[in-house]
Design an enzyme around this catalytic site. Structure first.
Site, mmCIF file in Angstrom:
data_model
loop_
_atom_site.group_PDB
_atom_site.id
_atom_site.type_symbol
_atom_site.label_atom_id
_atom_site.label_comp_id
_atom_site.label_asym_id
_atom_site.label_seq_id
_atom_site.Cartn_x
_atom_site.Cartn_y
_atom_site.Cartn_z
ATOM 1 N N GLY A 1 0.823 -1.200 0.000
ATOM 2 C CA GLY A 1 0.000 0.000 0.000
ATOM 3 C C GLY A 1 0.851 1.241 0.000
ATOM 4 O O GLY A 1 2.078 1.179 -0.033
ATOM 5 N N GLU B 1 -0.864 0.566 -5.923
ATOM 6 C CA GLU B 1 0.210 0.217 -4.990
ATOM 7 C C GLU B 1 0.455 -1.293 -4.951
ATOM 8 O O GLU B 1 1.600 -1.734 -4.837
ATOM 9 C CB GLU B 1 -0.104 0.755 -3.594
ATOM 10 N N GLU C 1 4.171 -2.594 -5.858
ATOM 11 C CA GLU C 1 5.005 -3.213 -4.815
ATOM 12 C C GLU C 1 5.140 -4.722 -4.928
ATOM 13 O O GLU C 1 6.095 -5.286 -4.379
ATOM 14 C CB GLU C 1 4.467 -2.848 -3.431
ATOM 15 N N PRO D 1 -4.946 8.443 16.040
ATOM 16 C CA PRO D 1 -3.742 9.260 16.175
ATOM 17 C C PRO D 1 -2.566 8.388 16.643
ATOM 18 O O PRO D 1 -2.744 7.458 17.427
ATOM 19 C CB PRO D 1 -4.112 10.285 17.255
ATOM 20 N N GLU E 1 10.958 -6.658 -0.556
ATOM 21 C CA GLU E 1 10.619 -8.060 -0.790
ATOM 22 C C GLU E 1 9.104 -8.202 -0.739
ATOM 23 O O GLU E 1 8.431 -7.469 -0.023
ATOM 24 C CB GLU E 1 11.271 -8.904 0.305
#
Length: 142
Positions: A44, A60, A64, A81, A112
Site C-alpha cells: 500500500g 500500490e 510493490e 492518532p 521483498e
C-alpha cells in the site's frame, strides 16, 4: 487557545489472501524505507492528488508486488492518532482473495514480497498497526 488544525494524509493498503494445500496465506511486503525499514507490512501507500483510494490500492499492489487483482472489498478505515510516526495518516484498507499463490516480486519501495502462512504471522514484526489490520481482515474473511 489557538491550536493549529491537524492535516491528515491519506493512504490505502491491501490485504490479499490466497491458499496453498488448504492453508491460508497472506501477501506481505518487507519495507525498504523508513519508517519501519525491514519490517513486514501490507502492500500500500499514499493516495495521489485526485486519485480514489481504491485506485490507490490497486496501483500500490501492482507497484510493490506485481500482482493485479480484479475486485477489492473495503475492510475499514484506520485513523487513530499515533498510528504512523510521520504524522496523522488515515488508511483505507481493502481486501482481495486470489486463487492459489500467484508469483509476486518486491518492487518500488518494497524490498521483498512474499506469501506467508497465517500461522506464521504470530512471530513476525509488523510496521504501523498492520498486525491489527490483518487480524480484522482475516476475522472478517473467515
Amino acid at each position: 487557545m489557538n491550536a493549529e488544525p491537524e492535516t491528515a494524509r491519506l493512504t490505502a493498503d491491501v490485504v490479499v489472501l490466497g491458499e496453498r494445500d488448504s492453508k491460508p496465506h497472506i501477501l506481505l511486503i518487507r519495507r525498504g524505507k523508513e519508517p519501519y525499514a525491514g519490517h513486514w507490512a501490507l502492500p500500500g501507500g499514499h493516495v495521489n492528488v485526485g486519485e480514489d483510494t481504491e485506485a490507490t490500492a490497486h496501483r500500490e499492489l501492482v507497484e510493490e508486488t506485481g500482482l493485479a487483482v480484479q475486485d477489492l472489498d473495503l475492510v475499514g478505515v484506520y485513523a487513530a492518532p499515533g498510528r504512523d510516526p510521520r504524522g496523522r495518516y488515515v488508511d483505507f484498507v481493502y481486501a482481495a482473495r486470489v486463487a492459489g499463490l500467484p508469483a509476486v516480486t518486491g518492487a518500488d519501495d518494497a524490498k521483498e514480497a512474499r506469501w506467508v502462512p497465517l500461522e506464521a504471522l504470530l512471530h513476525m514484526r509488523f510496521a504501523f498497526d498492520h498486525a491489527q489490520i490483518i487480524r480484522d481482515a482475516v476475522q472478517a474473511a473467515l
